[in-house]
Design an enzyme around this catalytic site. Structure first.
Site, mmCIF file in Angstrom:
data_model
loop_
_atom_site.group_PDB
_atom_site.id
_atom_site.type_symbol
_atom_site.label_atom_id
_atom_site.label_comp_id
_atom_site.label_asym_id
_atom_site.label_seq_id
_atom_site.Cartn_x
_atom_site.Cartn_y
_atom_site.Cartn_z
ATOM 1 N N LYS A 59 41.031 31.058 42.033
ATOM 2 C CA LYS A 59 41.297 31.936 43.178
ATOM 3 C C LYS A 59 42.726 32.488 43.094
ATOM 4 O O LYS A 59 42.966 33.680 43.276
ATOM 5 C CB LYS A 59 41.098 31.161 44.493
ATOM 6 C CG LYS A 59 39.623 30.919 44.799
ATOM 7 C CD LYS A 59 39.387 29.895 45.896
ATOM 8 C CE LYS A 59 37.898 29.620 46.014
ATOM 9 N NZ LYS A 59 37.552 28.530 46.946
ATOM 10 N N GLN A 103 40.347 24.469 51.073
ATOM 11 C CA GLN A 103 39.358 24.111 50.053
ATOM 12 C C GLN A 103 38.608 22.847 50.481
ATOM 13 O O GLN A 103 39.220 21.822 50.778
ATOM 14 C CB GLN A 103 40.065 23.905 48.698
ATOM 15 C CG GLN A 103 39.116 23.668 47.545
ATOM 16 C CD GLN A 103 38.250 24.886 47.206
ATOM 17 O OE1 GLN A 103 38.713 26.016 47.218
ATOM 18 N NE2 GLN A 103 36.980 24.647 46.928
ATOM 19 N N ASP A 126 37.343 32.631 54.802
ATOM 20 C CA ASP A 126 36.113 31.956 54.379
ATOM 21 C C ASP A 126 34.966 32.275 55.342
ATOM 22 O O ASP A 126 33.811 31.966 55.049
ATOM 23 C CB ASP A 126 36.334 30.436 54.344
ATOM 24 C CG ASP A 126 36.380 29.899 52.926
ATOM 25 O OD1 ASP A 126 35.882 30.600 52.017
ATOM 26 O OD2 ASP A 126 36.902 28.789 52.729
#
Ligand code: NDP
Length: 316
Positions: A59, A103, A126
């Site tokens: 990422k 994460q 997200d």
């Protein structure tokens, strides 16, 4: 493109589509920079989970490629929920940060739900915050979860019509199945959501013109469960380590066998490869849906930057 039962299935190339999206995002970032705006993403990676470290690294690397500022925060495994909340609050307040990604999975002692709700909905790249889930459900502009958003991009950019189609989603998780169903519904498909308590699953899957499998079980959807000519979207990423299973899924496939011999595992989706042969189009594993997830994260970061800073450049 029109497909029928006798034509060869079309491979929906997630890598190529992701490259297209990343190129668009890169151009958008360049335009924003001309206005003095550099989109910024903060990624919080707790502890030392090897798979998470790989995801986070790619990422951060993609951010660099596209000109997005990124920051990696790596608190130790022992961090408490309260300390994590402080970290998120600091990132919420920081003007140079447009997107915050925590994460997952987090260590068991950390309250994941509370943390995800602490992220400002405006920076929730997200798309996991209940506010964004609610906006998605009511058809308002929202930061949508990356994997399901990637599914819609694959369908749209491959010219596969969604409106009026019979779409079946197997899996109802908050991060894949449910939002995928909602996005297909928003795109005017007739949607059925199946799960572990569904009775006679095949009855539903065989009706699907678009079948999305997000289950987490290798090759769970078999060829007999698929309507010939259907579009198959395989979200599953399952690592198979049993040689007999690899041979069952990929009989006579020399390159799979070689990869397996080298690494001791291979990745299989939730749909058995034999089912792809009867489909009209399908996403391969790897190289299908999974390839889109980071591209959609980059797109969400730019969308968040534009929305938060009041810019409405193209694509907002
Ligand atoms: P979850 O484990 O959260 O959800 C799995 C879903 O499958 C549940 O809704 C469950 O039903 C359903 N299910 C399980 N067994 C059956 C069964 N026998 N029949 C019908 N439905 C069943 O998984 P995720 O949604 O997080 O992930 C699904 C897959 O997608 C995994 O392989 C994961 O690795 C992959 N994935 C890939 C991503 C990508 O970038 N490509 C990103 C995220 C996930 P119930 O709710 O009743 O338990």
């Amino acid at each position: 493109m029109k497909t029928n039962e006798t034509s060869l299935p079309r491979v929906l190339d997630g890598i190529a589509i992701a490259a297209e999206i990343k190129a668009e995002v890169g151009l958008e970032v360049a335009r924003l920079k001309e206005q003095g705006i550099t989109p910024g993403l903060a990624v919080i990676l707790v502890g030392e989970v090897p798979a998470s470290q790989i995801y986070v690294r790619s990422k951060v690397k993609t951010c660099a490629e596209l000109g997005i500022y990124s920051e990696m925060l790596t608190p130790p495994e022992t961090i408490t929920t309260d300390e994590m909340l402080d970290l998120v609050a600091e990132l919420n307040a920081r003007d140079t940060i447009d997107g915050i990604l925590i994460q997952l999975p987090l260590p068991a002692h950390v309250d994941t739900k509370r943390l995800l709700e602490a992220v400002s909905p405006a920076k929730d790249v997200d798309g996991f915050h209940p506010v964004n889930a609610g906006r998605l459900q009511s058809g308002q502009p929202a930061l949508a979860p990356c994997t399901p958003a990637g599914i819609i991009e694959i369908l749209k950019r491959s010219g596969i019509a969604i409106a009026g189609k019979n779409a079946v989603v197997v899996g109802r998780s908050d991060i894949v199945g449910k939002p995928a169903a909602m996005m297909l519904l928003n795109a005017s498909a007739t949607v059925t959501v199946c799960h572990s308590r569904t009775v006679d699953l095949s009855k539903f899957t065989r009706e699907a013109e678009i079948l999305v499998a997000a289950i987490g079980r290798p090759g769970f959807i078999t060829a007999e469960m698929v309507r010939p000519g259907a579009t198959l979207i395989d979200v599953g990423i399952n690592r198979v380590t049993d040689a007999a299973e690899v041979e069952r899924f990929f009989p006579g496939d020399a390159s799979r066998a070689a990869g397996f011999a080298k690494r001791g595992s291979t990745v299989v989706g939730d749909i058995e490869p034999a089912a792809f042969a009867v489909s009209g189009a399908y996403t391969p594993v790897p190289g299908g849906v999974g390839a889109l997830t980071i591209a959609m994260l980059m797109q969400n970061t730019v969308t968040a930057a534009k929305a938060r800073r009041g810019t409405t450049a193209a694509g907002a």
